[in-house]
Write a protein that holds these residues in place. Structure first.
Motif, PDB file in Angstrom:
ATOM      1  N   GLY A 136     -22.689 -26.986  48.118  1.00  0.00           N
ATOM      2  CA  GLY A 136     -22.566 -27.647  49.410  1.00  0.00           C
ATOM      3  C   GLY A 136     -21.393 -27.152  50.243  1.00  0.00           C
ATOM      4  O   GLY A 136     -21.203 -27.597  51.368  1.00  0.00           O
ATOM      5  N   VAL A 137     -20.591 -26.232  49.717  1.00  0.00           N
ATOM      6  CA  VAL A 137     -19.425 -25.722  50.437  1.00  0.00           C
ATOM      7  C   VAL A 137     -19.887 -24.872  51.615  1.00  0.00           C
ATOM      8  O   VAL A 137     -20.798 -24.059  51.493  1.00  0.00           O
ATOM      9  N   ASN A 138     -19.239 -25.076  52.789  1.00  0.00           N
ATOM     10  CA  ASN A 138     -19.532 -24.320  54.006  1.00  0.00           C
ATOM     11  C   ASN A 138     -18.571 -23.143  54.112  1.00  0.00           C
ATOM     12  O   ASN A 138     -17.383 -23.281  53.808  1.00  0.00           O
ATOM     13  N   TYR A 139     -19.095 -22.004  54.565  1.00  0.00           N
ATOM     14  CA  TYR A 139     -18.293 -20.795  54.738  1.00  0.00           C
ATOM     15  C   TYR A 139     -18.444 -20.273  56.152  1.00  0.00           C
ATOM     16  O   TYR A 139     -19.521 -20.379  56.749  1.00  0.00           O
ATOM     17  N   VAL A 140     -17.357 -19.689  56.691  1.00  0.00           N
ATOM     18  CA  VAL A 140     -17.388 -19.032  57.994  1.00  0.00           C
ATOM     19  C   VAL A 140     -17.392 -17.531  57.753  1.00  0.00           C
ATOM     20  O   VAL A 140     -16.577 -17.018  56.984  1.00  0.00           O
ATOM     21  N   PHE A 141     -18.325 -16.834  58.413  1.00  0.00           N
ATOM     22  CA  PHE A 141     -18.389 -15.377  58.355  1.00  0.00           C
ATOM     23  C   PHE A 141     -18.196 -14.843  59.763  1.00  0.00           C
ATOM     24  O   PHE A 141     -18.859 -15.284  60.700  1.00  0.00           O
ATOM     25  N   HIS A 142     -17.248 -13.913  59.917  1.00  0.00           N
ATOM     26  CA  HIS A 142     -17.009 -13.289  61.222  1.00  0.00           C
ATOM     27  C   HIS A 142     -17.110 -11.782  61.055  1.00  0.00           C
ATOM     28  O   HIS A 142     -16.519 -11.226  60.124  1.00  0.00           O
ATOM     29  N   ALA A 143     -17.875 -11.129  61.926  1.00  0.00           N
ATOM     30  CA  ALA A 143     -18.010  -9.676  61.889  1.00  0.00           C
ATOM     31  C   ALA A 143     -17.816  -9.118  63.287  1.00  0.00           C
ATOM     32  O   ALA A 143     -18.272  -9.701  64.276  1.00  0.00           O
ATOM     33  N   SER A 144     -17.119  -7.999  63.347  1.00  0.00           N
ATOM     34  CA  SER A 144     -16.899  -7.312  64.607  1.00  0.00           C
ATOM     35  C   SER A 144     -16.946  -5.815  64.317  1.00  0.00           C
ATOM     36  O   SER A 144     -16.113  -5.303  63.556  1.00  0.00           O
ATOM     37  N   GLY A 145     -17.928  -5.136  64.895  1.00  0.00           N
ATOM     38  CA  GLY A 145     -18.079  -3.711  64.624  1.00  0.00           C
ATOM     39  C   GLY A 145     -18.455  -3.482  63.175  1.00  0.00           C
ATOM     40  O   GLY A 145     -19.407  -4.053  62.670  1.00  0.00           O
ATOM     41  N   TYR A 146     -17.655  -2.651  62.485  1.00  0.00           N
ATOM     42  CA  TYR A 146     -17.935  -2.313  61.083  1.00  0.00           C
ATOM     43  C   TYR A 146     -17.141  -3.160  60.092  1.00  0.00           C
ATOM     44  O   TYR A 146     -17.158  -2.895  58.900  1.00  0.00           O
ATOM     45  N   SER A 147     -16.428  -4.169  60.569  1.00  0.00           N
ATOM     46  CA  SER A 147     -15.634  -4.990  59.648  1.00  0.00           C
ATOM     47  C   SER A 147     -16.085  -6.445  59.724  1.00  0.00           C
ATOM     48  O   SER A 147     -16.690  -6.883  60.698  1.00  0.00           O
ATOM     49  N   GLY A 148     -15.787  -7.184  58.674  1.00  0.00           N
ATOM     50  CA  GLY A 148     -16.156  -8.589  58.645  1.00  0.00           C
ATOM     51  C   GLY A 148     -15.500  -9.281  57.474  1.00  0.00           C
ATOM     52  O   GLY A 148     -14.911  -8.644  56.595  1.00  0.00           O
ATOM     53  N   GLY A 149     -15.561 -10.600  57.470  1.00  0.00           N
ATOM     54  CA  GLY A 149     -14.970 -11.360  56.378  1.00  0.00           C
ATOM     55  C   GLY A 149     -15.554 -12.756  56.297  1.00  0.00           C
ATOM     56  O   GLY A 149     -16.103 -13.268  57.270  1.00  0.00           O
ATOM     57  N   MET A 150     -15.447 -13.337  55.119  1.00  0.00           N
ATOM     58  CA  MET A 150     -15.977 -14.673  54.869  1.00  0.00           C
ATOM     59  C   MET A 150     -14.899 -15.511  54.205  1.00  0.00           C
ATOM     60  O   MET A 150     -14.166 -15.023  53.345  1.00  0.00           O
ATOM     61  N   THR A 151     -14.796 -16.777  54.614  1.00  0.00           N
ATOM     62  CA  THR A 151     -13.814 -17.688  54.047  1.00  0.00           C
ATOM     63  C   THR A 151     -14.378 -19.105  54.084  1.00  0.00           C
ATOM     64  O   THR A 151     -15.231 -19.400  54.934  1.00  0.00           O
ATOM     65  N   PRO A 152     -13.924 -19.991  53.197  1.00  0.00           N
ATOM     66  CA  PRO A 152     -14.392 -21.379  53.259  1.00  0.00           C
ATOM     67  C   PRO A 152     -14.005 -22.024  54.591  1.00  0.00           C
ATOM     68  O   PRO A 152     -12.936 -21.762  55.129  1.00  0.00           O
ATOM     69  N   LEU A 153     -14.882 -22.851  55.122  1.00  0.00           N
ATOM     70  CA  LEU A 153     -14.612 -23.609  56.333  1.00  0.00           C
ATOM     71  C   LEU A 153     -13.788 -24.827  55.937  1.00  0.00           C
ATOM     72  O   LEU A 153     -14.190 -25.589  55.048  1.00  0.00           O
ATOM     73  N   LEU A 154     -12.634 -25.021  56.572  1.00  0.00           N
ATOM     74  CA  LEU A 154     -11.720 -26.099  56.200  1.00  0.00           C
ATOM     75  C   LEU A 154     -11.684 -27.192  57.265  1.00  0.00           C
ATOM     76  O   LEU A 154     -11.821 -26.918  58.454  1.00  0.00           O
ATOM     77  N   ASP A 155     -11.426 -28.444  56.818  1.00  0.00           N
ATOM     78  CA  ASP A 155     -11.261 -29.548  57.758  1.00  0.00           C
ATOM     79  C   ASP A 155      -9.795 -29.642  58.190  1.00  0.00           C
ATOM     80  O   ASP A 155      -8.983 -28.781  57.856  1.00  0.00           O
ATOM     81  N   ARG A 156      -9.445 -30.675  58.910  1.00  0.00           N
ATOM     82  CA  ARG A 156      -8.070 -30.839  59.424  1.00  0.00           C
ATOM     83  C   ARG A 156      -7.026 -30.921  58.324  1.00  0.00           C
ATOM     84  O   ARG A 156      -5.875 -30.561  58.517  1.00  0.00           O
ATOM     85  N   GLU A 157      -7.415 -31.435  57.180  1.00  0.00           N
ATOM     86  CA  GLU A 157      -6.475 -31.616  56.072  1.00  0.00           C
ATOM     87  C   GLU A 157      -6.401 -30.395  55.163  1.00  0.00           C
ATOM     88  O   GLU A 157      -5.699 -30.412  54.153  1.00  0.00           O
ATOM     89  N   GLY A 158      -7.154 -29.350  55.491  1.00  0.00           N
ATOM     90  CA  GLY A 158      -7.141 -28.131  54.693  1.00  0.00           C
ATOM     91  C   GLY A 158      -8.087 -28.158  53.510  1.00  0.00           C
ATOM     92  O   GLY A 158      -8.033 -27.288  52.651  1.00  0.00           O
TER      93      GLY A 158
END
Length: 60
Positions: free
Chosen positions: A28-50
């Motif tokens: 159930g963990v949510n992840y954010v993926f961002h890509a621009s050109g030939y690079s990208g990365g994924m990290t857990p999506l965090l709330d206000r409390e981290g």
């Protein structure tokens, strides 16, 4: 290719520079993926409390 995909994309914006939100269907963990050109990365999506954002797991 696996029969049961573990991750599901629930949000996407952009074309050249993309931002997506993926959910791990087992935890159930949510992840954010961002890509621009030939690079990208994924990290857990965090709330206000981290703490990781966790969506309810729906059993089939």
């Amino acid at each position: 290719m696996a029969k049961n995909k573990r991750f599901k994309k629930i949000y996407s914006q952009g074309t050249v520079s993309t931002m997506e939100i993926w959910i791990d269907k087992e935890t159930g963990v949510n992840y954010v993926f961002h890509a621009s050109g030939y690079s990208g990365g994924m990290t857990p999506l965090l709330d206000r409390e981290g703490k990781p954002v966790i969506s309810p797991i729906v059993n089939k």
